[in-house]
Design an enzyme around this catalytic site. Structure first.
Site, PDB file in Angstrom:
ATOM      1  N   ASN A  70       0.820  -1.553  -0.222  1.00  0.00           N
ATOM      2  CA  ASN A  70       0.248   0.179   0.038  1.00  0.00           C
ATOM      3  C   ASN A  70       1.256   0.870  -0.234  1.00  0.00           C
ATOM      4  O   ASN A  70       0.802   1.982  -0.812  1.00  0.00           O
ATOM      5  CB  ASN A  70      -1.018  -0.041   1.461  1.00  0.00           C
ATOM      6  CG  ASN A  70      -1.972  -0.716   1.481  1.00  0.00           C
ATOM      7  OD1 ASN A  70      -2.527  -1.437   0.480  1.00  0.00           O
ATOM      8  ND2 ASN A  70      -2.706  -1.010   2.605  1.00  0.00           N
ATOM      9  N   ARG A 396     -11.642  -3.343 -13.946  1.00  0.00           N
ATOM     10  CA  ARG A 396     -10.617  -4.552 -13.559  1.00  0.00           C
ATOM     11  C   ARG A 396     -11.261  -5.879 -13.613  1.00  0.00           C
ATOM     12  O   ARG A 396     -12.533  -6.317 -12.834  1.00  0.00           O
ATOM     13  CB  ARG A 396      -9.720  -4.526 -11.927  1.00  0.00           C
ATOM     14  CG  ARG A 396      -9.466  -3.150 -11.647  1.00  0.00           C
ATOM     15  CD  ARG A 396      -9.059  -2.941 -10.457  1.00  0.00           C
ATOM     16  NE  ARG A 396      -8.439  -1.441  -9.849  1.00  0.00           N
ATOM     17  CZ  ARG A 396      -7.306  -0.692 -10.342  1.00  0.00           C
ATOM     18  NH1 ARG A 396      -6.832  -1.201 -10.953  1.00  0.00           N
ATOM     19  NH2 ARG A 396      -7.526   0.535  -9.713  1.00  0.00           N
ATOM     20  N   ARG A 426      -6.045   2.078 -13.470  1.00  0.00           N
ATOM     21  CA  ARG A 426      -4.801   2.075 -12.161  1.00  0.00           C
ATOM     22  C   ARG A 426      -3.758   1.335 -11.962  1.00  0.00           C
ATOM     23  O   ARG A 426      -4.209   0.179 -11.451  1.00  0.00           O
ATOM     24  CB  ARG A 426      -4.845   3.413 -11.248  1.00  0.00           C
ATOM     25  CG  ARG A 426      -3.188   4.243 -10.766  1.00  0.00           C
ATOM     26  CD  ARG A 426      -2.569   4.608 -11.655  1.00  0.00           C
ATOM     27  NE  ARG A 426      -3.738   6.007 -11.797  1.00  0.00           N
ATOM     28  CZ  ARG A 426      -3.355   7.213 -11.038  1.00  0.00           C
ATOM     29  NH1 ARG A 426      -2.381   6.899  -9.876  1.00  0.00           N
ATOM     30  NH2 ARG A 426      -3.778   8.386 -11.348  1.00  0.00           N
ATOM     31  N   HIS A 456     -16.345   3.441 -14.229  1.00  0.00           N
ATOM     32  CA  HIS A 456     -16.011   3.130 -12.329  1.00  0.00           C
ATOM     33  C   HIS A 456     -17.628   1.493 -11.890  1.00  0.00           C
ATOM     34  O   HIS A 456     -17.237   0.805 -10.825  1.00  0.00           O
ATOM     35  CB  HIS A 456     -15.617   4.012 -11.709  1.00  0.00           C
ATOM     36  CG  HIS A 456     -14.719   3.124 -10.623  1.00  0.00           C
ATOM     37  ND1 HIS A 456     -16.088   2.916  -9.483  1.00  0.00           N
ATOM     38  CD2 HIS A 456     -13.851   2.749 -10.075  1.00  0.00           C
ATOM     39  CE1 HIS A 456     -15.080   2.483  -7.998  1.00  0.00           C
ATOM     40  NE2 HIS A 456     -13.690   2.089  -8.694  1.00  0.00           N
ATOM     41  N   TYR A 489     -11.826  -9.130  -1.015  1.00  0.00           N
ATOM     42  CA  TYR A 489     -13.232  -8.224  -0.886  1.00  0.00           C
ATOM     43  C   TYR A 489     -14.682  -7.948  -0.528  1.00  0.00           C
ATOM     44  O   TYR A 489     -15.178  -8.866  -0.765  1.00  0.00           O
ATOM     45  CB  TYR A 489     -12.952  -7.471  -1.964  1.00  0.00           C
ATOM     46  CG  TYR A 489     -11.993  -6.360  -2.327  1.00  0.00           C
ATOM     47  CD1 TYR A 489     -10.917  -7.007  -1.974  1.00  0.00           C
ATOM     48  CD2 TYR A 489     -11.612  -5.954  -3.490  1.00  0.00           C
ATOM     49  CE1 TYR A 489      -9.554  -6.216  -2.529  1.00  0.00           C
ATOM     50  CE2 TYR A 489     -10.592  -5.104  -3.642  1.00  0.00           C
ATOM     51  CZ  TYR A 489      -9.307  -5.794  -3.116  1.00  0.00           C
ATOM     52  OH  TYR A 489      -8.621  -4.928  -4.184  1.00  0.00           O
ATOM     53  N   ARG A 586     -13.611   3.715   5.308  1.00  0.00           N
ATOM     54  CA  ARG A 586     -12.917   2.495   5.426  1.00  0.00           C
ATOM     55  C   ARG A 586     -11.283   2.965   5.566  1.00  0.00           C
ATOM     56  O   ARG A 586     -10.955   3.040   6.142  1.00  0.00           O
ATOM     57  CB  ARG A 586     -12.370   1.675   4.468  1.00  0.00           C
ATOM     58  CG  ARG A 586     -11.590   0.730   4.663  1.00  0.00           C
ATOM     59  CD  ARG A 586     -11.455   0.136   2.946  1.00  0.00           C
ATOM     60  NE  ARG A 586     -11.222   0.789   2.213  1.00  0.00           N
ATOM     61  CZ  ARG A 586     -10.044   0.421   1.037  1.00  0.00           C
ATOM     62  NH1 ARG A 586     -11.712  -0.338   0.021  1.00  0.00           N
ATOM     63  NH2 ARG A 586     -10.001   1.161  -0.353  1.00  0.00           N
ATOM     64  N   HIS A 614     -14.926  -3.082   1.467  1.00  0.00           N
ATOM     65  CA  HIS A 614     -15.114  -2.397  -0.464  1.00  0.00           C
ATOM     66  C   HIS A 614     -16.075  -1.988  -0.693  1.00  0.00           C
ATOM     67  O   HIS A 614     -16.510  -1.487  -2.069  1.00  0.00           O
ATOM     68  CB  HIS A 614     -14.343  -3.013  -0.935  1.00  0.00           C
ATOM     69  CG  HIS A 614     -14.179  -2.843  -2.774  1.00  0.00           C
ATOM     70  ND1 HIS A 614     -14.710  -3.007  -3.539  1.00  0.00           N
ATOM     71  CD2 HIS A 614     -13.412  -1.639  -2.716  1.00  0.00           C
ATOM     72  CE1 HIS A 614     -14.056  -1.832  -4.369  1.00  0.00           C
ATOM     73  NE2 HIS A 614     -12.619  -1.723  -3.994  1.00  0.00           N
TER      74      HIS A 614
END
Length: 728
Positions: A70, A396, A426, A456, A489, A586, A614
């Site tokens: 991270n 993704r 990304r 998204h 997630y 979060r 998530h």
């Protein structure tokens, strides 16, 4: 031991600010927390999971690796972006009143404290690993037999991949790739005092593990340690004077404007090539590197020696500890979680019958299986002869995802298949270019969304010709269509058979594939950037009005981050009016709770557990006419104004009850919850001494199993009654 355990549970994360502001109007910058500093605090909460003695040992090692990974990404994305702003002379301050340079400086201070914590945790973990007969050895601790075996292994399996590079007037300083480990070797020619330098890249991840096994007894030595002690292979007859380890991090912000791009695919490919050579933003070294070599590296890499060079006391590149978590030692890991099949999706029955019968089916991942719900939805759509078209967004996914095979199979079966691939996700740009090419080669209509906006949203639309004509079936979720992360997630999704939502989904895909916006109207969906932010602000204002009319106002939002200034200001107005504001955030959150006279009704809680939280869920009490929305959007400016996002209402009372129970479980968590204090720091909750609270994620696992058992018992009772009627 118990005292140490309690300490790990209650340790407070360093404060963002030591002083609290006095209440003042909503445009006072001191009332808002900084996004970057808030994210760093989240990563520190992740790191502290590695120190929590209630977590199995190898899971704690995993959290250490995650925190390291991270932080790498934080430098690549956030520090890289701030440095770009600084170099461009950007003076605009954030809503919390900080310039780019001030944010960088404050982030660096927090990161240095974080690294001290990480070093202490690493020492403790290494000791505990040794107690479980997992040893990280130094090369000098090995026997001659072990050294010879490692040398032979290195010569046969790694040495051919290593390329030493001289650094001298004839050989300029070499290119150093992002996140690579490197040895800076100082050499002396035999028979003279002349010194020279060379750089040797440590080939981690190119067929060579970072932790080399010494034997089959879970004993390891670092690859760079083996290389540093066998440099005579690379520099025969030379005297090695010193050898220093270093690692660099490059800026990942190479986004280019799409506005005048003739070919978006070529534009992204060009940006990826540029990212490889992007400016370096961080240099990591060990403390014993001498000053001259430290200065040389900083100068050659274009860094400020004082600010951008980070000494690491221990092992550089903590992300590589993920290798150790693969050891086959189940007693040192969490009990494996096996997602259940959703009880409303009947095996052996056409899934579209189940969806049409229920109309709305709520999915909770990873507690309920992604493969047997969303995966099955696509799989059956690909083969069902009545399905005419499949449209979906892909932000993704994994390269070997069965979803890709199902879409290709659908196209081969003559169905119209359209996929909106986000090329600018990304760090997944290259993978998405490959999958887009693969889909296009299969005859699938691939588009890249709307110019200037990232797509998204997580939406699938299936058009099926049923006995009464064309019908639309929709899936909308909070997480990516990624089979691997769906097991890691915590996300929500919904399979939907609803005329208005089906029409909205059709409008959405027409917008995504054409970019044309005139006269687009959505009946049920809240879509960014068109209407979502306006709707959220209006619904917050409605809660204020209810509160002012003595009807209890209550907001409860769950998301990854709350960064948008307009949303934060609206929540401050709501709190000052007396609305109860409960935020399950979060990572970063701009809103400060418990400020006297301003946010006394605001509480902010962060959940950190075995699964990454998530989910995005928005709850409005609405004077008893409760509203729930789930979807892809965090309350961030980029999501609400510069991305295509979708929220869908959850209107079925039974499903609303499930969502409320999930929120309540997390809100009252005594195991994984951290409470934000008014100064922006966090304190982990402690169960009472006589309690062993399992945590909200474990309770959600149990709740999913109970739901399935309840449904199965209902089906058994119905079957029994049916058999009894037949007997009569």
């Amino acid at each position: 031991m118990q005292e140490q355990q309690n300490k790990s549970r209650t340790e407070s994360i360093p404060k963002i600010s030591d002083s609290l502001p006095d209440p003042c109007p909503f445009n006072n910058s001191q009332h808002y927390l900084n996004r970057e500093l808030g994210w760093l605090q989240f990563n520190h909460r992740v790191l502290l999971q590695a120190a929590d003695l209630r977590v199995p040992l190898l899971e704690r090692v995993k959290f250490l690796a995650i925190a390291g990974s991270n932080l790498d990404e934080f430098f690549m994305k956030r520090i890289g972006g701030l440095k770009q702003q600084s170099l461009a002379g950007v003076q605009k301050r954030t809503i919390d009143g900080r310039s780019p340079d001030e944010q960088i400086a404050e982030c660096y201070e927090v990161i240095k404290d974080h690294q001290k914590h990480k070093q202490k945790i690493l020492i403790d973990l290494t000791r505990e690993l040794a107690q479980e007969n997992i040893f990280i050895c130094t090369y000098t601790d090995l026997t001659e037999t072990e050294k010879n075996a490692l040398r032979s292994n290195f010569y046969d399996n790694i040495y051919p991949m290593v390329t030493p590079q001289a650094i001298d007037p004839a050989h300029p300083f070499p290119f150093v790739s992002n996140l690579s480990l490197n040895l800076l070797v100082n050499l002396r020619y035999p028979g003279s005092g002349e010194l020279s330098l060379a750089r040797v890249k440590v080939p981690v991840g190119r067929g060579a593990p970072r932790f080399l096994p010494i034997d089959d007894q879970n004993r390891f030595v670092l690859l760079e340690d083996v290389m540093a002690n066998n440099l005579d292979m690379l520099f025969p007859a030379m005297e090695v004077v010193s050898c220093d380890l270093f690692r660099v991090t490059r800026n990942a912000n190479t986004d280019k404007s799409e506005e005048h791009a003739d070919d978006l695919l070529a534009l992204i490919e060009s940006a990826l090539r540029e990212r490889k050579f992007a400016p370096i933003v961080r240099l990591e070294i060990l403390p014993d590197m001498n000053e001259s070599h430290r200065g040389l590296l900083a100068a050659e890499l274009g860094l400020d020696q004082e600010a951008d060079v980070f000494e690491v006391n221990g092992i550089i590149g903590a992300r590589d500890f993920m290798q150790l978590t693969a050891l086959p030692l189940p007693q040192l890991k969490d009990i494996p979680h096996l997602p259940i099949d959703h009880p409303q999706l009947t095996k052996g029955r056409n899934i579209f019958y189940d969806i049409r019968e229920a109309r709305f089916i709520l999915l909770q991942h990873p507690y309920e299986s992604f493969a047997s719900s969303v995966g099955r939805f696509l799989k059956e759509a690909a083969t069902d002869p009545k399905v005419q078209a499949i449209k979906m967004t892909l932000y993704r996914t994994s390269s070997d995802s069965p979803i890709l095979d199902q879409l290709i199979q659908a196209a081969q079966n003559g169905k119209q298949v359209a996929v909106v691939v986000e090329l600018q996700a990304r760090f997944d740009e290259a993978a998405n270019i490959r999958l887009a090419t693969r889909l296009e080669e299969a005859g699938i209509h691939v588009t890249y969304g709307v110019v200037g906006l990232k797509t998204h949203a997580k939406v699938i639309l299936v058009v099926r010709r049923d006995y009464k004509g064309l019908r639309r079936y929709v899936h909308i979720g909070t997480g990516n269509y990624h089979p691997e992360t769906s097991r890691l997630y915590s996300d929500l999704g919904m399979l939907i058979y609803d005329k208005q939502i089906g029409q909205d989904a059709t409008e959405l895909f027409n917008y995504l594939t054409t970019g044309y916006t005139p006269a687009r109207r959505y009946q049920q969906l809240l879509v960014a950037p068109k209407s979502l932010k306006k709707a959220l602000l209006a619904k917050i204002e409605r809660e204020i009005e209810h509160q002012q009319q003595e009807r209890e106002g209550h907001l409860r939002f769950k998301m990854n981050a709350l960064e948008d200034g307009d949303i934060a200001k609206a929540l401050y107005r709501a709190a000052q009016a007396g609305v109860r504001v409960e935020l399950l955030i979060r990572d970063s959150c701009r809103v400060r709770p418990n400020l006297p006279g301003l946010t006394e009704t605001v509480r902010v809680v962060s959940i950190v557990g075995r699964f990454l939280e998530h989910t995005r869920l928005y709850y409005f009490r609405n004077a008893g006419q409760e509203e729930y929305f789930i979807g892809s959007a965090d309350a961030m400016k980029r999501n609400l104004e510069h991305r295509v996002e979708v929220l869908v209402p959850v209107t079925e009372p039974k499903l609303q009850q499930e969502l409320w129970k999930m929120l309540e479980t997390q809100w009252h968590d005594q195991r994984c919850a951290w409470d934000m204090q008014e100064d922006g720091s966090y304190i982990q909750r402690q169960p009472k001494p006589d309690e062993d609270h399992p945590g909200s994620q474990e309770l959600t696992i149990q709740a999913a199993k109970k739901r399935k058992n309840d449904v199965m018992r209902q089906k058994e009772r119905k079957g029994k009654k049916g058999r009894q009627r037949n007997l009569r």
